[in-house]
Enzyme design. Sequence first.
Site, PDB file in Angstrom:
ATOM      1  N   SER A  39      -8.526  13.465   7.226  1.00 60.47           N
ATOM      2  CA  SER A  39      -8.453  12.452   6.170  1.00 60.47           C
ATOM      3  C   SER A  39      -9.843  12.026   5.700  1.00 60.47           C
ATOM      4  CB  SER A  39      -7.669  11.235   6.655  1.00 60.47           C
ATOM      5  OG  SER A  39      -8.302  10.631   7.769  1.00 60.47           O
TER       6      SER A  39
ATOM      7  N   GLU B 254     -13.222   6.017   5.865  1.00 59.75           N
ATOM      8  CA  GLU B 254     -12.714   5.087   6.881  1.00 59.75           C
ATOM      9  C   GLU B 254     -13.562   5.175   8.155  1.00 59.75           C
ATOM     10  OE1 GLU B 254      -8.101   3.725   7.704  1.00 59.75           O
ATOM     11  OE2 GLU B 254      -8.554   5.830   7.409  1.00 59.75           O
TER      12      GLU B 254
ATOM     13  N   LYS C 254      -4.090   8.632  19.711  1.00 66.02           N
ATOM     14  CA  LYS C 254      -4.306   9.020  18.318  1.00 66.02           C
ATOM     15  C   LYS C 254      -5.773   8.807  17.926  1.00 66.02           C
ATOM     16  CE  LYS C 254      -2.775   8.426  13.577  1.00 66.02           C
ATOM     17  NZ  LYS C 254      -1.966   7.694  12.600  1.00 66.02           N
TER      18      LYS C 254
ATOM     19  N   ASN D  45      -9.004  10.925  15.913  1.00 64.41           N
ATOM     20  CA  ASN D  45      -9.604  10.378  14.694  1.00 64.41           C
ATOM     21  C   ASN D  45     -11.076  10.035  14.878  1.00 64.41           C
ATOM     22  OD1 ASN D  45      -7.387  10.503  12.960  1.00 64.41           O
ATOM     23  ND2 ASN D  45      -6.592   8.527  13.599  1.00 64.41           N
TER      24      ASN D  45
ATOM     25  N   GLY E 147       0.839  -1.189   0.000  1.00 64.16           N
ATOM     26  CA  GLY E 147       0.000   0.000   0.000  1.00 64.16           C
ATOM     27  C   GLY E 147       0.873   1.236   0.000  1.00 64.16           C
TER      28      GLY E 147
ATOM     29  N   ILE F 127       1.775   7.525   2.975  1.00 57.85           N
ATOM     30  CA  ILE F 127       2.612   7.096   4.102  1.00 57.85           C
ATOM     31  C   ILE F 127       3.574   5.991   3.678  1.00 57.85           C
ATOM     32  CG2 ILE F 127       2.602   6.034   6.385  1.00 57.85           C
ATOM     33  CD1 ILE F 127       1.726   8.974   6.338  1.00 57.85           C
ATOM     34  N   GLY F 128       3.048   4.987   2.965  1.00 56.21           N
ATOM     35  CA  GLY F 128       3.905   3.902   2.512  1.00 56.21           C
ATOM     36  C   GLY F 128       4.983   4.379   1.558  1.00 56.21           C
TER      37      GLY F 128
END
Length: 324
Positions: free
Chosen positions: A273, A285, A204, A208, A7, A11-12
Amino acid sequence: MKICVFGAGAIGGYMGVKLAQAGADLSLVARGPHLAAMQENGLKLIEEDGEATVDVSASDDPSALGVQDYVIVTLKAHSVPGVVDKMQPLIGPETTIVSGVNGVPWWYFHKLGGQYDGTRLETVDPGNKQWDGFGPDRVLGCVVYPAAEVIEPGVVKHIEGNRFSLGEPDGSKSERAMALSKALSAAGLKAPVRPRLRDEIWVKLWGNLSFNPISALTHATLDVLCTEPGTRAVARGMMLEAQEIAEMLGVKFPIDVERRIDGGAAVGAHRTSMLQDLDQGRPMEIDALVGSVQELGRIVGVPTPTIDTVLALVQLRGKVAGLY
């Protein structure tokens, strides 16, 4: 040490460039125009102090990459169950799956101890796809802190942060955790091995869980939703419900709710996000960030009226947009 980043988006991709620059035996799994650009031109990383392009081994076919020592999963949580079968060629007897995914992780109750040890979470692992397909003993937890974005195919812009906290489900400082920490550190990344990674997961997740759906519903940036009295009160209500759940599971919070919300406000005019996904027509998400906390509340017997209300609203928002 063979490392595959599965992925390799924002970030990846950021992690991938850093590892490649450090000489790691690295491969990336990606798809579409982003993959095509990496294969043709390499992967470009833009940072505040400059930019770099590296040649990478990238593919959409894991079977072409061989068995890995570490598979670092940096997909959105809802995407992972659907690729478990596809990932099998990467996995050998000693392979470690590094779960760098937002929200409550599917392995949360593995080796937690106590009455809930081994509990499965349907919201993030429907049908136990990951639990059965990976096996929880393979997993190494990871809390991802950097912010980055793919600004065009093959080009990742790093915004802030370079920490990837690692942790074993049982809290031990294992050889595999320390070895990966060393490799990430050699790449210029911070990779502490934490004995209580679940505490970091919740700090975190606190943001979120609340900021993401509120922003998707209101289209407000963090500085606004954290300071407007009404939305701040909604976020506080969600976070206090989550804190009660987490503390029943043994979590210790290093800060209080007001400081956490103030921290969100200090980020400034940031679009979360979930709001970005809504704007750009990408699947939202919702389950990993909000639905999972509702499920945890049901498991431990903590009412979640504020979370329930916001979850119902953002699920419908996602459905109307065709993104949930």
